[in-house]
Structure formats: C-alpha cells, structure tokens
Design an enzyme around this catalytic site. Structure first.
Site, short mmCIF file in Angstrom:
data_model
loop_
_atom_site.label_atom_id
_atom_site.label_comp_id
_atom_site.label_asym_id
_atom_site.label_seq_id
_atom_site.Cartn_x
_atom_site.Cartn_y
_atom_site.Cartn_z
N ASP A 7 -12.99 -44.99 -26.95
CA ASP A 7 -14.08 -44.02 -27.02
C ASP A 7 -13.87 -43.24 -28.32
O ASP A 7 -13.05 -43.65 -29.17
CB ASP A 7 -14.14 -43.13 -25.76
CG ASP A 7 -12.97 -42.17 -25.63
OD1 ASP A 7 -12.06 -42.21 -26.49
OD2 ASP A 7 -12.97 -41.36 -24.67
N HIS A 8 -14.58 -42.13 -28.49
CA HIS A 8 -14.47 -41.36 -29.73
C HIS A 8 -13.05 -40.83 -29.95
O HIS A 8 -12.57 -40.76 -31.07
CB HIS A 8 -15.47 -40.20 -29.72
CG HIS A 8 -15.42 -39.39 -28.46
ND1 HIS A 8 -15.96 -39.84 -27.28
CD2 HIS A 8 -14.85 -38.19 -28.19
CE1 HIS A 8 -15.74 -38.94 -26.33
NE2 HIS A 8 -15.06 -37.93 -26.86
N CYS A 64 -8.44 -44.22 -25.04
CA CYS A 64 -9.23 -42.99 -24.93
C CYS A 64 -8.27 -41.82 -25.15
O CYS A 64 -7.20 -42.01 -25.73
CB CYS A 64 -9.98 -42.92 -23.60
SG CYS A 64 -8.94 -42.85 -22.12
N THR A 66 -6.49 -39.99 -22.98
CA THR A 66 -5.27 -40.11 -22.17
C THR A 66 -4.95 -41.54 -21.75
O THR A 66 -3.84 -41.80 -21.27
CB THR A 66 -5.42 -39.29 -20.87
OG1 THR A 66 -6.55 -39.82 -20.15
CG2 THR A 66 -5.64 -37.81 -21.17
N GLY A 67 -5.92 -42.44 -21.82
CA GLY A 67 -5.77 -43.79 -21.29
C GLY A 67 -6.14 -43.87 -19.82
O GLY A 67 -6.35 -44.96 -19.27
N GLY A 69 -8.86 -42.55 -17.90
CA GLY A 69 -10.23 -42.91 -17.54
C GLY A 69 -10.51 -44.38 -17.80
O GLY A 69 -11.14 -45.07 -16.98
N MET A 70 -10.01 -44.87 -18.93
CA MET A 70 -10.19 -46.29 -19.27
C MET A 70 -9.56 -47.18 -18.20
O MET A 70 -10.14 -48.17 -17.76
CB MET A 70 -9.56 -46.60 -20.63
CG MET A 70 -10.32 -46.08 -21.82
SD MET A 70 -11.90 -46.93 -22.03
CE MET A 70 -12.23 -46.56 -23.76
N HIS A 97 6.74 -57.34 -15.09
CA HIS A 97 6.66 -57.24 -13.62
C HIS A 97 5.23 -57.24 -13.09
O HIS A 97 5.00 -57.69 -11.98
CB HIS A 97 7.37 -55.96 -13.15
CG HIS A 97 8.86 -56.04 -13.24
ND1 HIS A 97 9.70 -55.13 -12.65
CD2 HIS A 97 9.67 -56.94 -13.88
CE1 HIS A 97 10.96 -55.46 -12.89
NE2 HIS A 97 10.97 -56.54 -13.65
N HIS A 132 7.68 -61.64 -8.74
CA HIS A 132 6.64 -60.74 -9.25
C HIS A 132 5.26 -61.38 -9.13
O HIS A 132 4.26 -60.69 -8.99
CB HIS A 132 6.94 -60.34 -10.69
CG HIS A 132 8.26 -59.66 -10.84
ND1 HIS A 132 8.52 -58.42 -10.28
CD2 HIS A 132 9.42 -60.07 -11.42
CE1 HIS A 132 9.77 -58.08 -10.54
NE2 HIS A 132 10.34 -59.07 -11.22
C1 RB5 Z 1 -12.88 -37.56 -23.78
O1 RB5 Z 1 -12.90 -36.21 -24.10
C2 RB5 Z 1 -11.78 -37.84 -22.77
O2 RB5 Z 1 -12.14 -37.35 -21.51
C3 RB5 Z 1 -11.49 -39.32 -22.71
O3 RB5 Z 1 -11.10 -39.75 -23.98
C4 RB5 Z 1 -10.38 -39.80 -21.79
O4 RB5 Z 1 -9.19 -39.08 -22.02
C5 RB5 Z 1 -10.68 -39.91 -20.36
O5 RB5 Z 1 -9.85 -40.35 -19.55
#
Ligand code: RB5
Length: 144
Positions: A7-8, A64, A66-67, A69-70, A97, A132
């Site tokens: 994402d951005h 993203c 934090t990783g 949401g993705m 694993h 595994h």
């Molecule tokens: C975007 O601001 C942020 O929410 C996204 O990059 C991600 O961290 C979501 O999990």
C-alpha cells in the site's frame, strides 16, 4: 517468479526489495501501486493472494505499515499461507515449518536492512516437509 505489492505505507520498501531480489537473479512482478497515493491495503493483498491461490505465482511479498492487515486479507484465500515476519529467524521458520508462500512486511516496523535480510531468507529457504507437511495440510481444514 515472485510477485510483490504494497500500500502507500510500503511503497518505498517495495522498490528496495524489488531491486534486492532482482539483483539476486529473481524475476519479480510488481503488482503495484506505482505511486504513494493513499490506497486500501486489502485491494493489493487480494490481488496478489488470488494469483498465489490460483497457482499463477509461487510466492508473494506484501508490504504495508505493519504487515498485519495484508496478512489478514491474504490468508482468506485458499492455499495462501501468509506470515508477518520481523526478523531473519521468523522468516526462516515461516518457510521451514509453515511453508509460507506469502511474506508480509511492516515498513513502519522493520528497518530497511532487516527487511532485505528477511526477504532474502524468505526466497532462499526450503520447506522442511515431513511432520511439518502434515501440520500444514491441517491448516486447510474447514473451521465451523
Ligand atoms: C495504513 O495507514 C496502514 O493502516 C496500513 O499500512 C497497514 O499497516 C495495515 O495493516
């Protein structure tokens, strides 16, 4: 073939990881976005996860802030095992694993050097198989 999307929040790190993996001789397909305009991370997670689930690509990398949401969005797809990794150890274990086929990185969590190391480990570490494989197969069981 490795696909990558972000994402951005992850677009700068995405460009860096593309360069790193290309430098190691990997073919990397960049699924976007192409600029830092604010986007919704699930749109890109689903785009890449669909390609992994269909078998069109073997492995993917999603970035993203934090990783998290993705990974949540990608793991909704059958056959996708997306892992948020914060260091080389978690990346190695995710491959050995868990046979993770999608790596999720948090551009606001890990530094660029650590992120490069994680990506290198993710693309070069084989699955251990054996016990595994049985456990990974159980991940796909229906939950009701
Ligand atoms: C975007 O601001 C942020 O929410 C996204 O990059 C991600 O961290 C979501 O999990």
């Amino acid at each position: 073939m490795i696909a990558i999307a972000s994402d951005h929040a992850g677009i700068g790190l995405k460009a860096q990881i593309v360069r790193t993996l290309a430098g190691l001789g990997h073919e990397v397909e960049d699924l976007g976005p192409t600029d830092a305009t604010s986007v919704d991370y699930p749109d890109y997670a689903h785009l890449l996860a669909r390609a992994v689930s269909d078998g069109r690509i073997e492995r993917g990398i999603l970035i993203c802030g934090t990783g998290i949401g993705m990974s949540m969005a990608a793991n909704r797809h059958p056959g996708v095992r997306a892992a948020v990794c914060h260091d080389a150890f978690t990346a190695e274990m995710a491959r050995r694993h868990n046979d993770a086929n999608v790596l999720c990185l948090g551009a606001r969590v890990v530094g660029s050097g650590v992120a490069e190391q994680i990506a290198r480990v993710f693309v070069s570490t084989p699955f251990d198989g054996d016990r595994h494989a049985r456990r990974v197969a159980k991940i796909e069981w229906e939950v009701s």
